[in-house]
Design a protein around this motif. Structure first.
Motif, short mmCIF file in Angstrom:
data_model
loop_
_atom_site.label_atom_id
_atom_site.label_comp_id
_atom_site.label_asym_id
_atom_site.label_seq_id
_atom_site.Cartn_x
_atom_site.Cartn_y
_atom_site.Cartn_z
N MET A 176 0.85 -1.20 0.00
CA MET A 176 0.00 0.00 0.00
C MET A 176 0.89 1.25 0.00
SD MET A 176 -2.94 1.65 0.24
CE MET A 176 -4.25 0.55 0.78
N ILE A 177 0.53 2.20 -0.84
CA ILE A 177 1.20 3.48 -0.90
C ILE A 177 0.29 4.54 -0.27
CG2 ILE A 177 2.14 5.29 -2.41
CD1 ILE A 177 3.77 2.78 -2.61
N ASP A 178 0.80 5.27 0.69
CA ASP A 178 0.11 6.46 1.19
C ASP A 178 0.62 7.65 0.38
OD1 ASP A 178 -1.22 5.05 3.14
OD2 ASP A 178 0.10 5.68 4.78
N LEU A 179 -0.29 8.37 -0.26
CA LEU A 179 0.07 9.56 -1.04
C LEU A 179 -0.46 10.80 -0.33
CD1 LEU A 179 1.02 11.23 -3.46
CD2 LEU A 179 -1.12 10.59 -4.63
N TYR A 180 0.46 11.65 0.08
CA TYR A 180 0.12 12.94 0.68
C TYR A 180 0.02 13.94 -0.48
CZ TYR A 180 1.13 10.74 5.11
OH TYR A 180 1.11 9.91 6.20
N TYR A 181 -1.16 14.48 -0.67
CA TYR A 181 -1.51 15.08 -1.97
C TYR A 181 -2.34 16.34 -1.80
CZ TYR A 181 -4.52 15.26 -6.22
OH TYR A 181 -5.23 15.64 -7.33
N TRP A 182 -2.14 17.25 -2.74
CA TRP A 182 -3.10 18.33 -2.95
C TRP A 182 -3.20 18.55 -4.45
CZ3 TRP A 182 -6.91 19.31 -0.16
CH2 TRP A 182 -7.67 20.48 -0.29
N THR A 183 -4.21 19.29 -4.86
CA THR A 183 -4.58 19.35 -6.28
C THR A 183 -3.76 20.38 -7.03
OG1 THR A 183 -6.41 20.83 -5.65
CG2 THR A 183 -6.90 18.48 -5.85
N ILE A 234 -1.35 10.35 -11.37
CA ILE A 234 -1.29 9.79 -12.73
C ILE A 234 -0.48 8.49 -12.72
CG2 ILE A 234 -0.38 10.13 -15.06
CD1 ILE A 234 -1.11 13.12 -14.74
N PHE A 235 0.69 8.51 -12.09
CA PHE A 235 1.48 7.28 -12.04
C PHE A 235 0.69 6.16 -11.39
CE2 PHE A 235 4.18 4.01 -10.59
CZ PHE A 235 5.27 3.97 -11.44
N LEU A 236 0.12 6.42 -10.23
CA LEU A 236 -0.56 5.37 -9.48
C LEU A 236 -1.75 4.81 -10.24
CD1 LEU A 236 -0.33 7.07 -5.99
CD2 LEU A 236 0.91 5.02 -6.71
N GLU A 237 -2.48 5.68 -10.93
CA GLU A 237 -3.63 5.21 -11.71
C GLU A 237 -3.17 4.45 -12.95
OE1 GLU A 237 -6.69 5.13 -10.95
OE2 GLU A 237 -6.80 6.45 -9.21
N GLU A 238 -2.16 4.95 -13.64
CA GLU A 238 -1.66 4.26 -14.83
C GLU A 238 -1.06 2.91 -14.47
OE1 GLU A 238 -1.67 4.84 -18.06
OE2 GLU A 238 -2.39 6.89 -18.25
N ALA A 239 -0.39 2.83 -13.32
CA ALA A 239 0.25 1.59 -12.91
C ALA A 239 -0.73 0.61 -12.26
CB ALA A 239 1.38 1.89 -11.94
N GLU A 285 -2.42 0.04 -5.68
CA GLU A 285 -3.32 0.38 -4.58
C GLU A 285 -2.70 1.52 -3.79
OE1 GLU A 285 -5.57 -1.83 -0.80
OE2 GLU A 285 -3.98 -2.87 -1.93
N TYR A 286 -3.49 2.53 -3.51
CA TYR A 286 -2.97 3.66 -2.74
C TYR A 286 -4.06 4.30 -1.91
CZ TYR A 286 -4.83 6.96 -6.30
OH TYR A 286 -5.63 7.68 -7.15
N ARG A 287 -3.61 4.97 -0.87
CA ARG A 287 -4.51 5.74 -0.01
C ARG A 287 -4.14 7.20 -0.17
NH1 ARG A 287 -4.67 5.66 6.55
NH2 ARG A 287 -2.43 5.86 6.15
N LEU A 288 -5.10 8.03 -0.50
CA LEU A 288 -4.84 9.45 -0.74
C LEU A 288 -5.12 10.22 0.55
CD1 LEU A 288 -5.84 11.25 -4.00
CD2 LEU A 288 -5.78 12.42 -1.82
N ILE A 289 -4.11 10.94 1.02
CA ILE A 289 -4.20 11.72 2.25
C ILE A 289 -4.08 13.20 1.88
CG2 ILE A 289 -3.18 12.14 4.51
CD1 ILE A 289 -2.04 9.25 4.31
N PRO A 290 -5.16 13.96 1.97
CA PRO A 290 -5.09 15.37 1.58
C PRO A 290 -4.17 16.17 2.50
CG PRO A 290 -7.37 14.61 1.71
CD PRO A 290 -6.52 13.55 2.35
N VAL A 291 -3.41 17.07 1.88
CA VAL A 291 -2.60 18.05 2.61
C VAL A 291 -3.01 19.41 2.05
CG1 VAL A 291 -0.29 18.87 3.16
CG2 VAL A 291 -0.71 16.41 2.87
N ASN A 292 -3.91 20.07 2.74
CA ASN A 292 -4.47 21.32 2.23
C ASN A 292 -3.46 22.44 2.42
OD1 ASN A 292 -5.88 23.67 1.63
ND2 ASN A 292 -7.81 22.85 2.38
N ILE A 293 -2.72 22.72 1.36
CA ILE A 293 -1.65 23.72 1.46
C ILE A 293 -2.19 25.13 1.63
CG2 ILE A 293 -0.01 22.28 0.21
CD1 ILE A 293 -0.58 23.88 -2.30
N SER A 294 -3.46 25.34 1.31
CA SER A 294 -4.06 26.66 1.50
C SER A 294 -4.39 26.92 2.97
CB SER A 294 -5.35 26.79 0.67
OG SER A 294 -5.05 26.72 -0.70
#
Length: 229
Positions: free
Chosen positions: A1-8, A17-22, A25-34
């Motif tokens: 499992m990959i945890d992805l710390y992400y914002w848009t 894109i990489f995770l979807e193309e590959a 399995e991943y868990r998306l963890i929002p990091v609201n930079i605003s």
């Protein structure tokens, strides 16, 4: 499992894109930079430069403890090596991909980011900066236009991590560069957008940040521009 710390942002999109193309399995963890969440101590332990994206791989290839990786280019290279996808093993094609990945990291992303800032976010117009970065953005588009002539992808005949790094920055509209001058880039931008994996990655925007196109408020400006902790 990959945890992805992400914002848009474009850099965040590279990794979805990489995770979807590959098909990983991943868990998306929002990091609201605003809202300044990139300065939280728990996130800084993963990404000491207080920037997202970052990942934690809970099943690294060596079978040891989880591995954290920050910086979008390093994450792409790590995931490509982990999965054996989107980065050739052979010396010459691998070199081609990595050159264009680093071209994006060192040039296209930072320069277009400055275009965005001085055209849309600077408190007062700075004409020298606007002209300087806009011209550099056009120069970089010209470099990419030449590279894409007669090609479907930036490096080689197949999708690579170079495309995953470059395309999200072309998608961003705020640089206001006239695509009519760059037909190969325009066609590439459309071609990439039509991929199923890219579509799925972009769909995460509405899941995580439905207000992505709302005007920036003062709190967001404070966290994003020159108010690092």
């Amino acid at each position: 499992m990959i945890d992805l710390y992400y914002w848009t942002t474009p850099n965040g999109h590279k990794i979805t894109i990489f995770l979807e193309e590959a098909g990983l399995e991943y868990r998306l963890i929002p990091v609201n930079i605003s809202k300044g969440e990139q300065f939280a101590p728990a996130f800084l332990a993963i990404s000491p430069n207080n920037r997202m994206p970052a990942i934690v791989d809970h099943a690294p290839a060596d079978g040891g403890e989880p591995i954290s990786v920050f910086e979008s280019g390093a994450i792409l290279e790590y995931l490509a090596d982990k999965t054996g996808q989107f980065l050739p093993r052979e010396t010459r094609p691998r070199n081609d991909v990595l050159q264009w990945l680093h071209w994006q990291m060192g040039g296209l992303g930072p320069m277009l980011g400055q275009v965005h800032h001085f055209k849309h976010y600077a408190p007062e117009p700075v004409e020298y900066a606007i002209e300087r970065y806009h011209k550099e953005g056009e120069r970089l588009y010209s470099v990419l236009e030449r590279q894409l002539a007669g090609r479907d992808f930036v490096a080689g005949d197949e999708l690579s991590i170079a495309d995953m790094a470059i395309w999200p920055w072309l998608k961003a509209e705020k640089q206001e560069i006239d695509l009519a001058r760059f037909p190969a880039v325009a066609a590439y931008r459309t071609r990439m957008a039509e991929r199923d994996g890219v579509r799925r990655a972009m769909a995460r925007i509405d899941d995580i940040n439905p207000a992505a196109n709302v005007a920036m408020d003062e709190e967001a400006r404070r966290h994003l521009f020159g108010q690092g902790r």
